[in-house]
Design an enzyme around this catalytic site. Sequence first.
Site, PDB file in Angstrom:
ATOM      1  N   LYS A 119       0.814  -1.223   0.000  1.00  0.00           N
ATOM      2  CA  LYS A 119       0.000   0.000   0.000  1.00  0.00           C
ATOM      3  C   LYS A 119       0.842   1.265   0.000  1.00  0.00           C
ATOM      4  O   LYS A 119       0.381   2.318  -0.404  1.00  0.00           O
ATOM      5  CB  LYS A 119      -0.967  -0.003   1.193  1.00  0.00           C
ATOM      6  CG  LYS A 119      -2.067  -1.040   1.021  1.00  0.00           C
ATOM      7  CD  LYS A 119      -3.230  -0.820   1.960  1.00  0.00           C
ATOM      8  CE  LYS A 119      -4.359  -1.794   1.602  1.00  0.00           C
ATOM      9  NZ  LYS A 119      -5.542  -1.614   2.408  1.00  0.00           N
ATOM     10  N   LYS A 202      -4.663  -8.889  -6.058  1.00  0.00           N
ATOM     11  CA  LYS A 202      -5.999  -9.237  -5.548  1.00  0.00           C
ATOM     12  C   LYS A 202      -6.986  -8.112  -5.863  1.00  0.00           C
ATOM     13  O   LYS A 202      -6.583  -6.950  -6.013  1.00  0.00           O
ATOM     14  CB  LYS A 202      -5.947  -9.504  -4.042  1.00  0.00           C
ATOM     15  CG  LYS A 202      -5.754  -8.269  -3.206  1.00  0.00           C
ATOM     16  CD  LYS A 202      -6.237  -8.480  -1.776  1.00  0.00           C
ATOM     17  CE  LYS A 202      -6.354  -7.119  -1.098  1.00  0.00           C
ATOM     18  NZ  LYS A 202      -7.449  -6.974  -0.204  1.00  0.00           N
ATOM     19  N   LYS A 205     -11.189  -2.890  -2.937  1.00  0.00           N
ATOM     20  CA  LYS A 205     -12.142  -1.769  -3.006  1.00  0.00           C
ATOM     21  C   LYS A 205     -11.464  -0.525  -3.540  1.00  0.00           C
ATOM     22  O   LYS A 205     -12.011   0.209  -4.332  1.00  0.00           O
ATOM     23  CB  LYS A 205     -12.632  -1.399  -1.598  1.00  0.00           C
ATOM     24  CG  LYS A 205     -13.647  -2.296  -0.992  1.00  0.00           C
ATOM     25  CD  LYS A 205     -14.050  -1.654   0.339  1.00  0.00           C
ATOM     26  CE  LYS A 205     -13.963  -2.627   1.495  1.00  0.00           C
ATOM     27  NZ  LYS A 205     -12.657  -2.872   2.046  1.00  0.00           N
TER      28      LYS A 205
HETATM   29  N1  AQP Z   1      -9.657 -10.025  -3.253  1.00  0.00           N
HETATM   30  C1  AQP Z   1     -10.049 -10.622  -2.133  1.00  0.00           C
HETATM   31  N2  AQP Z   1     -10.326 -11.960  -2.120  1.00  0.00           N
HETATM   32  C2  AQP Z   1     -10.726 -12.574  -0.977  1.00  0.00           C
HETATM   33  N3  AQP Z   1     -10.906 -11.926   0.187  1.00  0.00           N
HETATM   34  C3  AQP Z   1     -10.653 -10.592   0.201  1.00  0.00           C
HETATM   35  N4  AQP Z   1     -10.735  -9.667   1.169  1.00  0.00           N
HETATM   36  C4  AQP Z   1     -10.363  -8.463   0.675  1.00  0.00           C
HETATM   37  N5  AQP Z   1     -10.047  -8.578  -0.626  1.00  0.00           N
HETATM   38  C5  AQP Z   1     -10.211  -9.894  -0.939  1.00  0.00           C
HETATM   39  C6  AQP Z   1     -11.168  -9.940   2.530  1.00  0.00           C
HETATM   40  O1  AQP Z   1     -12.226  -9.044   2.833  1.00  0.00           O
HETATM   41  C7  AQP Z   1     -12.232  -8.782   4.228  1.00  0.00           C
HETATM   42  C8  AQP Z   1     -12.423  -7.315   4.488  1.00  0.00           C
HETATM   43  O2  AQP Z   1     -11.311  -6.602   3.970  1.00  0.00           O
HETATM   44  P1  AQP Z   1     -10.995  -5.130   4.434  1.00  0.00           P
HETATM   45  O3  AQP Z   1     -11.980  -4.203   3.892  1.00  0.00           O
HETATM   46  O4  AQP Z   1     -10.922  -5.069   5.907  1.00  0.00           O
HETATM   47  O5  AQP Z   1      -9.538  -4.846   3.918  1.00  0.00           O
HETATM   48  P2  AQP Z   1      -8.755  -5.322   2.650  1.00  0.00           P
HETATM   49  O6  AQP Z   1      -8.331  -6.746   2.817  1.00  0.00           O
HETATM   50  O7  AQP Z   1      -7.654  -4.342   2.449  1.00  0.00           O
HETATM   51  O8  AQP Z   1      -9.871  -5.232   1.493  1.00  0.00           O
HETATM   52  P3  AQP Z   1      -9.858  -4.378   0.186  1.00  0.00           P
HETATM   53  O9  AQP Z   1     -11.155  -4.566  -0.485  1.00  0.00           O
HETATM   54  O10 AQP Z   1      -8.630  -4.648  -0.592  1.00  0.00           O
HETATM   55  O11 AQP Z   1      -9.839  -2.890   0.763  1.00  0.00           O
HETATM   56  P4  AQP Z   1      -8.819  -1.730   0.467  1.00  0.00           P
HETATM   57  O12 AQP Z   1      -8.812  -1.533  -1.005  1.00  0.00           O
HETATM   58  O13 AQP Z   1      -9.349  -0.540   1.202  1.00  0.00           O
HETATM   59  O14 AQP Z   1      -7.478  -2.151   0.989  1.00  0.00           O
HETATM   60  C9  AQP Z   1     -10.892  -9.313   4.781  1.00  0.00           C
HETATM   61  O15 AQP Z   1     -11.129 -10.509   5.489  1.00  0.00           O
HETATM   62  C10 AQP Z   1     -10.085  -9.601   3.542  1.00  0.00           C
HETATM   63  O16 AQP Z   1      -9.198 -10.696   3.709  1.00  0.00           O
END
Ligand code: AQP
Length: 344
Positions: A119, A202, A205
């Site tokens: 990040k 991956k 969001k």
């Molecule tokens: N691509 C993914 N495949 C499977 N699981 C995923 N998770 C996130 N992306 C994937 C799981 O979603 C849960 C919530 O995630 P989060 O919002 O707390 O943070 P993150 O993992 O950083 O998710 P994002 O969507 O990628 O958010 P941003 O872009 O803000 O960093 C977690 O259990 C995660 O494993």
Amino acid sequence: MQVVTTKPRVLSGIQPSGESMQLGNYLGAVRNWVSMQDGFDAFYCVVDLHAITVEPPAPEELRQRTRIVVAQLLAAGLDPQQCSLFVQSHLAEHPQLSWVLECITGFGEASRMTQFKDKSAKSGVERQGVGLFTYPILMAADILLYQTNFVPVGEDQRQHLELTRNLAQRFNQRYGDTFVVPEPYIPKEAAKILDLQDPSAKMSKSRGDAGTVYLSDDASTISKKIKRAVTDADGEVRYDLQAKPGLSNLMTIHAAFTNSTTEKVEAEFAGGGYGALKSAVADSVIAFAEPFARRTRELLEDPAELDRILALGAAKARTVAAETVRAAYSNVGFLAPASAPTAG
Ligand code: AQP
């Protein structure tokens, strides 16, 4: 209110970091939250403190995103009678415990977290807030506060879970048994949904591009994103995550939304072109996303009811979290605050 239960406890969280949950959040984590609320003592939180670690949104937008995620979690099937659903910032215990855990975390240990490296890569480490660096320690506090047995998360959180376990064990050794050492609960299928445009990454969001399917996307947007998904040139429908990550990712998504397996999807589409598979994937995602979005909109029409659910969840969470902080602070050696003398 006292929380008394013999069921194993689960805790997990999701950031209100975008306009909506994306497909990976749902398949990798949230759908397991729903299935686990029945047999487990379940605590789920919207981790808004985490959501200001990178490019914090405007205050009103953060509030709206938080409500949207809460509504989406309910639309996904969380039942406030069966689980405690709350917002992280409503409990001061999260940063209270985080500070103590920061003091037992090695700088080198925190520096090895790959999510921080990923990040911070875009704008450089020097320009990052310290909050992004200490994010995994706050996450450890989120988990340890609830004496959690299992943490349902996607594959990307495995390293953070390992850090959480290490911190729990270190604290227990140094100060005496205080925390349950939690286990990750990572699904065998769909633990890492890939970006549709860049299958080496991956889905996220915050990537905010054509590679992410948001559960708020309308049918034609979903269809376009899936039909434009990057695949490969050999034309054979075969599940092979190493050699054919883009195609395999689509097969995983289709299997998840049709309650099938990637083997069955391969058998069904073998010999056909990628176009037929992509159309079927789009249909299966839309069949889930349309009613989900409708239900989310209905729930958002009654923000007072969402606030009531969150207040209930926070009250249940506080009984557990406050007791853990009290025990941890006492074991560290902080002087317990005495009650103020009554006047007169
Ligand atoms: N691509 C993914 N495949 C499977 N699981 C995923 N998770 C996130 N992306 C994937 C799981 O979603 C849960 C919530 O995630 P989060 O919002 O707390 O943070 P993150 O993992 O950083 O998710 P994002 O969507 O990628 O958010 P941003 O872009 O803000 O960093 C977690 O259990 C995660 O494993």
